[in-house]
Design a protein around this motif. Sequence first.
Motif, PDB file in Angstrom:
ATOM      1  N   LEU A  24      -3.070  -0.437  -9.620  1.00  0.00           N
ATOM      2  CA  LEU A  24      -1.903   0.245  -9.776  1.00  0.00           C
ATOM      3  C   LEU A  24      -0.867  -0.455  -9.077  1.00  0.00           C
ATOM      4  CD1 LEU A  24      -0.998   2.793 -11.106  1.00  0.00           C
ATOM      5  CD2 LEU A  24      -1.680   4.234  -9.495  1.00  0.00           C
ATOM      6  N   CYS A  25      -1.050  -0.667  -7.948  1.00  0.00           N
ATOM      7  CA  CYS A  25       0.279  -1.224  -7.169  1.00  0.00           C
ATOM      8  C   CYS A  25       0.639  -2.469  -7.738  1.00  0.00           C
ATOM      9  CB  CYS A  25      -0.328  -1.463  -5.878  1.00  0.00           C
ATOM     10  SG  CYS A  25      -0.788   0.010  -4.775  1.00  0.00           S
ATOM     11  N   VAL A  26      -0.395  -3.400  -8.219  1.00  0.00           N
ATOM     12  CA  VAL A  26       0.170  -4.603  -8.886  1.00  0.00           C
ATOM     13  C   VAL A  26       0.783  -4.198 -10.077  1.00  0.00           C
ATOM     14  CG1 VAL A  26      -0.549  -6.641  -9.866  1.00  0.00           C
ATOM     15  CG2 VAL A  26      -1.554  -6.035  -7.847  1.00  0.00           C
ATOM     16  N   LEU A  27       0.613  -3.249 -10.911  1.00  0.00           N
ATOM     17  CA  LEU A  27       1.108  -2.849 -12.036  1.00  0.00           C
ATOM     18  C   LEU A  27       2.753  -2.223 -11.688  1.00  0.00           C
ATOM     19  CD1 LEU A  27       1.290  -2.102 -15.207  1.00  0.00           C
ATOM     20  CD2 LEU A  27       0.233   0.026 -14.744  1.00  0.00           C
ATOM     21  N   THR A  28       2.909  -1.472 -10.701  1.00  0.00           N
ATOM     22  CA  THR A  28       4.016  -1.106 -10.282  1.00  0.00           C
ATOM     23  C   THR A  28       4.987  -2.279  -9.853  1.00  0.00           C
ATOM     24  OG1 THR A  28       3.244   0.887  -9.220  1.00  0.00           O
ATOM     25  CG2 THR A  28       5.285   0.163  -8.475  1.00  0.00           C
ATOM     26  N   LEU A  55       4.108  -3.414  -3.382  1.00  0.00           N
ATOM     27  CA  LEU A  55       3.043  -4.044  -2.718  1.00  0.00           C
ATOM     28  C   LEU A  55       2.314  -2.927  -1.865  1.00  0.00           C
ATOM     29  CD1 LEU A  55       3.718  -7.709  -2.563  1.00  0.00           C
ATOM     30  CD2 LEU A  55       1.812  -6.751  -4.186  1.00  0.00           C
ATOM     31  N   TYR A  56       3.020  -2.352  -1.107  1.00  0.00           N
ATOM     32  CA  TYR A  56       2.610  -1.305  -0.100  1.00  0.00           C
ATOM     33  C   TYR A  56       3.062  -0.095  -0.296  1.00  0.00           C
ATOM     34  CZ  TYR A  56       7.454  -1.788   2.313  1.00  0.00           C
ATOM     35  OH  TYR A  56       8.731  -1.808   2.428  1.00  0.00           O
ATOM     36  N   PHE A  57       4.080   0.291  -0.970  1.00  0.00           N
ATOM     37  CA  PHE A  57       4.353   1.875  -1.464  1.00  0.00           C
ATOM     38  C   PHE A  57       3.589   2.050  -2.640  1.00  0.00           C
ATOM     39  CE2 PHE A  57       7.991   2.015   1.752  1.00  0.00           C
ATOM     40  CZ  PHE A  57       7.865   3.224   2.193  1.00  0.00           C
ATOM     41  N   VAL A 215      -1.392   0.123   4.483  1.00  0.00           N
ATOM     42  CA  VAL A 215      -1.125   1.293   5.607  1.00  0.00           C
ATOM     43  C   VAL A 215      -0.236   0.780   6.727  1.00  0.00           C
ATOM     44  CG1 VAL A 215      -2.446   2.824   7.089  1.00  0.00           C
ATOM     45  CG2 VAL A 215      -3.124   2.760   4.905  1.00  0.00           C
ATOM     46  N   ALA A 216      -0.859  -0.356   7.188  1.00  0.00           N
ATOM     47  CA  ALA A 216       0.160  -1.048   8.260  1.00  0.00           C
ATOM     48  C   ALA A 216       1.358  -1.456   8.031  1.00  0.00           C
ATOM     49  CB  ALA A 216      -0.820  -2.375   8.670  1.00  0.00           C
TER      50      ALA A 216
END
Length: 240
Positions: A24-28, A55-57, A215-216
């Motif tokens: 889902l993150c990659v799709l975003t 990538l992180y949000f 998270v980091a």
Amino acid sequence: MTFTMSKNVRCVPMIILADLWLSLCVLTVILIAADCRSHPQRMGVMNMTWPLTGLYFGPIAGWLYRTLGRSQRTGDHAGAHHHQHMLGSSGSHDVSIRATLVSTTHCGGGCVLGDLIGETLAGAFSLTLFGSKLAAGWILDFVLAFLLGIAFQYWSIRPMQPDMTSKDAFLAALKADTLSITAFEIGMFAVMGLRLAIAPNLTIWDAGFWIWMQVAMLAGFATSFPANRWLVRAGLKHAM
């Protein structure tokens, strides 16, 4: 790619959830990048920054981009109006919050890219420094994050001040982003250290490793936010 719960235990549902979340993150990232390509930002470097934020949000980056990013398009008055409605940018205090959010996202773009490259290289080649994989990874992360973070800032300064020499623009970038990049890495390394204590066996081949990295990076965003706000208020960094 697997989500490792402990040295000898793997949880299939968690593996599936982790893989779905990362997908889902990659799709975003892809959707934001496609929109930036069709409707470029006024500041070119933000066309890289907004996808990297995904990538992180994750999907939240899509909301941030629609709320803040679209208002930065050339001639996008509708986006600007939407942004004012969402964040109430008529007051100086709210403008500062908006500017800090975008500036921190911009700072995070270079840091995230550097950290991703650093962790991938360190993990793939089992790099060590003085016999320590941790030291090798963290130093490589910091160096790459710093270099790319300064580069991102440099690419934002040059369009705004085209008459500035390359040397002066580079020095201005150092002045504007050294503190914020350092703050980002401090927050990120704190969570990475926690991950080592809780899940020391995770590697770059595990989905769980990259969720910990997300998270980091969010922690890095949080620790970098006050630094960016001070830099903008002090006039050391241009509001974005």
